[in-house]
Design an enzyme around this catalytic site. Structure first.
Site, short mmCIF file in Angstrom:
data_model
loop_
_atom_site.label_atom_id
_atom_site.label_comp_id
_atom_site.label_asym_id
_atom_site.label_seq_id
_atom_site.Cartn_x
_atom_site.Cartn_y
_atom_site.Cartn_z
CD GLN A 159 20.44 -1.58 -25.87
OE1 GLN A 159 19.45 -0.78 -25.45
NE2 GLN A 159 20.10 -1.97 -27.10
N GLY A 160 23.68 0.33 -22.42
CA GLY A 160 24.08 1.46 -21.41
C GLY A 160 25.23 2.10 -21.83
CB THR A 200 19.25 8.03 -22.03
OG1 THR A 200 19.76 6.71 -22.39
CG2 THR A 200 19.71 8.38 -20.88
NE ARG A 254 23.86 -23.23 -25.59
CZ ARG A 254 24.58 -24.17 -25.14
NH1 ARG A 254 25.62 -24.17 -24.73
NH2 ARG A 254 23.88 -25.24 -25.59
CG ASP A 291 -1.78 -0.81 1.56
OD1 ASP A 291 -2.16 -1.48 0.34
OD2 ASP A 291 -2.65 -1.21 2.47
CG ASN A 325 20.33 6.65 -14.77
OD1 ASN A 325 19.98 7.97 -14.62
ND2 ASN A 325 20.45 6.11 -13.54
CG ASN A 326 24.29 7.96 -20.58
OD1 ASN A 326 23.33 8.46 -20.79
ND2 ASN A 326 25.33 7.79 -21.68
NE ARG A 341 22.92 -24.37 -21.12
CZ ARG A 341 22.22 -24.67 -22.25
NH1 ARG A 341 21.14 -24.10 -22.32
NH2 ARG A 341 22.45 -26.05 -22.47
#
Ligand code: ADP
Length: 804
Positions: free
Chosen positions: A593-594, A548, A679, A172, A551-552, A586
């Site tokens: 990205q970034g 963006t 992988r 809440d 966040n740069n 695995r």
């Protein structure tokens, strides 16, 4: 700087006089909330890391009262994979016995016989009130246990002081003193998702929907859902509508329908009432909307109920739960016998300790104020953001209804709105709110389509040219739309032609610019500011709202779209982790990205429990890879199969020009010698996200309105005054515990690492070590910096870790 406060002493827990380790117990209590498991994981692991033994009390206070098997010692591996689990895995219950002293007496005895003197409790205000009472009574409880011969003096002696730290877990968001609680953004995400679905069907049939959401004394969920989805009307307990709410609602909805809107959404908190304290029910609202003599809308009611509690925690709740859990253990370490009981709060972007009882009292005051119909006080007791967002909501929904808010005509401006850079979640929401605010104040919002490229090349192609006044009906639909509806472009004004830009600003009589975008937008704003000397037409106020996924952008700790991106990435990582459950062994190497900024991989790493995160700031070296591979071999060798999920390594796209995700995965596979597999995986543009997250949408509304208010301050000022005022070109940012405007001049010259397109100092630098600690990554050799590179400078300034 930093979400967490630095730790000057950094001491570990001292041993007890008997040479044993101190014990911390973790408990979840009250209603369950997404993120609670993340808090348990963080507390257990950081307690172990700090030199404590970690315990969990199962089933809330019931476990403390009953003791026995419900108090369990936890090992590091016991909480593996808990970040992505919904609800609480250690159970929660309402416990009648704990309300009474005999119950608490039993609880105290169980604590002592288990040797536990520190308790971290994640729950709502009820649970935390109980906790504070327990601590207050503690000396008396122990005394009584000795008197009744349940325990001996000897037994109680090491445990004379009880330390309690609260974490607020509640969907809440009903606790005063903290902006948000663990779980509320996940619940909001669930609600917004449902409302988005309902909107589609509402629009198809031209129907009205009355949606009831949780919140008996707190309207946070209802209000934020209203803001995030652009609902037509909301009812919240803290701010009941005036007695004429029926007319008010019908007028607003009739107006919206009048301009051609095909759907009507009303969101009600459970605790909705009128100013006389009478409950307003969804049925009443439905009857009103459906009244054949009135609006005559085909109206349905949807009660969302328990779906709001369920499911995996959103990215922000995981960050909050993890960092607050870490801070709670630190608070236990720092606690002295006379330290008042604290809870861990967050104000804007800063995690802080606060006295628990004041917050509990303020929270209870809200309910009392509502009952006493003192609604101004009820609003006042909520944080400032709440009141601000309520005001923003009214502005965005009653757009241009009320001419009373118009400024005098000489103060009204033509405000150009432009998007620059890659699209990011929240850009449309920001534009919608800015347009609504402009219309409410009598300004003319003007869309500049497709960035500076569009502006300079397609102006004048009327009626669909690059410069267009906004049409509200079109914009009204943008609250939850991803991407950029007015189009965005990376081109900088110097490349488009600054002379043309200046000329067009004068030609279209643009008095102010509201720019939304990432680093390119920041760069564009810098160019416009610098060009003022040559082109006096540019002496107009300009505000930048950073947006963006990377966040740069310097000048802020948060950019619109970064939360959406993290949510997408977290979902992706959870799915891929689970996909490994059949093969068990695995490692996935995931490229995020970034750009040259490590924010995205570090925060995503925190939220999915990555084994390692490789950032552009730090780089990658062969020694580092070798150490991480050794660690993986050890981890797989010791894995007794509690969790079959795969392990993750996150690599920022620009972390290394040589070691790509694929190469890293190949190296790991070769070096694993068949013991485990590896992988690579590249989620790519998925990270931009489809529908923006509620946080991005709400902050878009709040920050864009602040930007227009800021521009408004310059209305009617002379070009000279504007050029002389550094704040006439500024960037809005969330910094630590506040929202501020900083002049471009300052940010450009003092806070920007231009070569790497990121801020010089980042607030998340202290989060990186937390990711490593909580994933159990050992101290590994850090890459050597290039002799003269930025990293060498950063290491020297203590901003990043150097080689060890
Ligand atoms: P929440 O923590 O979500 O507000 P509750 O109010 O139901 O949920 O509290 C959860 C539990 O905390 C209760 O079942 C009870 O065991 C304990 N508790 C709540 N209030 C008190 C109190 N005033 N004194 C002692 N224990 C309390």
């Amino acid at each position: 700087m930093g979400m967490l406060d630095p730790r000057p002493n950094g001491q570990k827990a001292e041993l007890l006089p008997n040479g044993k380790r101190r014990k911390i117990a973790m408990m979840t209590s009250g209603g369950d909330a997404p993120g609670m498991n993340g808090a348990v994981r963080a507390v257990v692991r950081s307690a172990i890391d700090e030199g404590f033994d970690a315990y969990c009390i199962y089933e809330g206070y019931e476990g403390l009262v009953q003791g026995g098997d419900l108090i369990k010692k936890m090992s590091w591996g016991d909480v593996r994979g808990w970040l992505s689990e919904g609800g609480t895995l250690i159970g929660t219950a309402r416990c009648k016995a704990f309300y009474e002293r005999p119950g608490r007496l039993k609880a105290a005895k169980n604590m002592v016989i288990n040797g536990i003197d520190s308790l971290i409790i994640c729950g709502g205000d009820g649970s935390l009130t109980g906790a504070d009472k327990f601590r207050f009574e503690w000396p008396g409880l122990l005394e009584e246990l000795v008197q009744t011969k349940e325990l001996t003096e000897e037994e109680i002696k090491p445990f004379m002081h009880l330390t309690i730290v609260g974490l607020v877990g509640s969907i809440d968001n009903d606790m005063s003193g903290t902006d948000v609680t663990i779980g509320c953004f996940s619940a909001l995400a669930r609600i917004c998702e449902m409302v988005d679905y309902i909107e589609a069907t509402a629009s198809s049939h031209s129907r009205a929907f009355v949606i009831e959401v949780m919140g008996r004394h707190c309207g946070w969920l209802a209000l934020m859902a209203g803001v995030a989805t652009g609902a037509d009307f909301v009812f919240i307990p803290e701010k009941p509508r005036a007695d004429n709410w029926r007319e008010e609602m019908c007028t607003i909805i009739a107006k919206h329908r009048g301009v051609g809107k095909r759907k009507t959404i009303v969101i009600m908190a459970e605790g909705a009432n009128d100013q006389q304290g009478n409950k307003i029910t969804p049925e009443q609202v439905k009857d009103l909307l459906a009244d054949p003599k009135g609006l005559a809308l085909d109206t349905r009611i949807t009660t969302l109920g328990h779906v709001q509690r369920g499911g995996s925690a959103c990215s922000f709740d995981r960050t909050l739960a993890t960092l607050q859990g870490v801070e709670a253990v630190r608070a236990v370490l720092d606690a002295k016998p006379d330290t008042p009981t604290c809870f861990i709060a967050i104000n804007e972007n800063k995690i802080v300790r606060k006295p628990l009882m004041k917050a509990v009292r303020d929270t209870q005051e809200v309910a009392k104020a509502i009952q006493a119909r003192d609604f101004d006080r009820a609003m006042g007791l909520r944080d400032t953001e709440f009141a601000e967002i309520y005001a923003s909501y009214l502005i965005t929904t009653a757009t241009s209804l009320d001419k009373a808010l118009h400024l005098p005509s000489q103060k009204c401006m033509r405000i150009g709105i432009i998007h620059v850079g890659a699209p990011a979640g929240g850009m449309n929401s920001a534009t919608r709110a800015a347009v609504a605010y402009c219309q409410t104040r009598g300004h003319t919002p003007v869309g500049i389509y497709n960035g500076f490229a569009g502006f300079t090349r397609h102006h004048g192609d009327e009626p669909l040219g690059a410069v267009r006044e906004f049409d509200w009906l079109e914009v009204d639909n943008w609250a939850s739309k991803g991407g950029s509806e007015i189009g965005t472009n990376r081109e900088l004004p110097n490349d488009s032609g600054m002379a043309t830009v200046a000329e067009l600003i004068a030609k279209y009589k643009i008095d102010a610019i509201f720019m939304v975008g990432g680093f390119e937008a920041f760069h564009s704003m810098s160019q416009l500011r610098k060009a003022r000397k040559e082109f006096p037409q540019l002496a107009i106020p300009m505000a930048l709202l950073p947006a963006t996924i990377s966040n740069n952008v310097p000048g802020t700790e948060y950019s619109l779209g970064s939360d959406t991106c993290l949510n997408e990435l977290v979902r992706y990582c959870d799915t891929i982790k689970q996909s490994a459950s059949a093969s068990r062994r695995r490692v996935f190497v995931i490229e995020t990205q970034g750009g040259r900024c490590g924010y995205v991989p570090v925060l995503a790493g925190l939220n999915v429990g990555a084994t390692a995160v490789y950032t552009p700031e730090e780089g990658i070296s062969i020694d580092m890879l070798a150490a991480d591979i050794r660690h993986l071999r050890k981890a797989f060798a010791e894995d007794s199969g509690q969790s079959r999920a795969g392990r993750l390594i996150l690599v920022g796209e620009k972390a290394s020009s040589v070691y790509s995700a694929k190469l890293i995965a190949d190296i790991i596979r070769t070096e694993a010698h068949g013991r485990f597999e590896s992988r690579d995986s590249i989620p790519g543009h998925v990270q931009q996200g489809g529908t923006p997250s509620p946080m991005d949408r709400i902050r878009a509304v709040r920050l864009s309105i602040k930007c227009i208010e800021h521009l408004e301050k310059f209305a009617g000022a002379s070009a000279r005054t504007i050029a002389d005022d550094a704040l006439s070109s500024s960037v809005i940012g969330i910094r630590g515990a506040s929202v501020t405007f900083t002049s471009m001049e300052h940010v450009e010259s003092k806070e920007t690492d231009w070569a790497n397109r990121r801020p010089l100092e980042v607030f998340w630098a202290d989060i990186e070590p937390v990711v490593d600690t909580l994933s159990g990554r050992p101290e590994i050799p850090r890459p050597e910096p290039d002799v003269k590179g930025q990293r060498a400078k950063d290491i020297k300034r203590g901003l990043v870790r150097g080689p060890v």
